[in-house]
Scaffold this active site. Structure first.
Site, PDB file in Angstrom:
ATOM      1  CB  SER A   1     -18.563 -37.377 -33.548  1.00 21.90           C
ATOM      2  OG  SER A   1     -17.954 -38.483 -32.906  1.00 21.90           O
ATOM      3  CB  CYS A   2     -22.615 -38.457 -29.234  1.00 18.94           C
ATOM      4  SG  CYS A   2     -21.191 -38.595 -28.122  1.00 18.94           S
TER       5      CYS A   2
ATOM      6  CB  CYS B   1     -21.995 -34.443 -30.175  1.00 17.90           C
ATOM      7  SG  CYS B   1     -20.848 -34.935 -28.873  1.00 17.90           S
TER       8      CYS B   1
HETATM    9 FE    FE Z   1     -19.948 -36.951 -29.051  1.00 17.81          FE
END
Ligand code: FE
Length: 198
Positions: free
Chosen positions: A104-105, A100
């Site tokens: 921070s997905c 990501c």
């Molecule tokens: Fe993210």
């Protein structure tokens, strides 16, 4: 006023919790429920079970590739940050890796919360540009004959990698197979572990 040393993380976390509850943003029960999910329920062991099922059940594998969200929900893994899960199939010729670049997905129900290295500006900035080198630095040295595809996850779409099933695991149970699949393998910075050779 002089700035004092930052409080230890536990104290800061408690201060944030108190502020959220005091302002009525969440009840204490709801807050603690989210913490429980993040620490106990959302974990890479879930994704490892999904992979083990995909390795042993071709019909499940097909459903997983067709509709990752529904297939993960079959095993009980669904909910927040997992509303649209897409499973990526590694082959001997093609390796997938997730990033990501925005933040921070991860797909929380099957990967858990993101590890620190995944959130680092360095990983996010570099893996899309030079995946082969970054993977090598992380200990995964792929041959030049293996293509690498980098997938940009987002707020909407959350990926998980189905690594190649290691050789020498014929007849293994789902539990045994799941133990070979780490969080890093689900992100694509590692392969599934190989069984010990004797
Ligand atoms: Fe993210």
């Amino acid at each position: 006023m002089e700035r004092s040393e930052p409080a230890p993380i536990a104290a800061r976390a408690e201060a944030v919790r108190s502020a959220i509850i005091d302002k009525g943003i969440l009840t204490a029960e709801a807050f603690d429920g989210v913490v429980h999910l993040g620490t106990e329920e959302w974990k890479p062991e879930n994704g490892a079970r999904v992979v083990a099922r995909a390795w042993t059940d071709p019909a499940f594998r097909a459903r997983l590739l067709q509709d990752g969200t529904a297939a993960c929900a079959e095993l009980g893994y669904s909910g927040a940050e997992g509303h649209y899960i897409v499973a990526l199939e590694d082959t001997p010729e093609r390796h997938n890796v997730i990033v990501c670049t925005q933040c921070s997905c991860t797909a929380w129900p099957v990967l858990g919360l993101p590890p620190d290295w995944y959130k680092s500006p360095e990983y996010r900035a570099r893996v899309a540009r030079e995946p082969r080198g970054v993977l090598r630095e992380l200990g995964l040295d792929l041959g030049e004959d293996i293509a690498i595809r980098v997938w940009e996850t987002s707020a909407e779409t959350r990926y998980m990698v189905i690594p190649v099933r290691p050789e020498g695991t014929d007849g293994w149970s789902e539990d045994e197979l799941a133990a070979l699949v780490s969080r890093e393998a689900l992100i694509g910075t590692a392969l599934a572990d190989r069984p010990p050779q004797d």
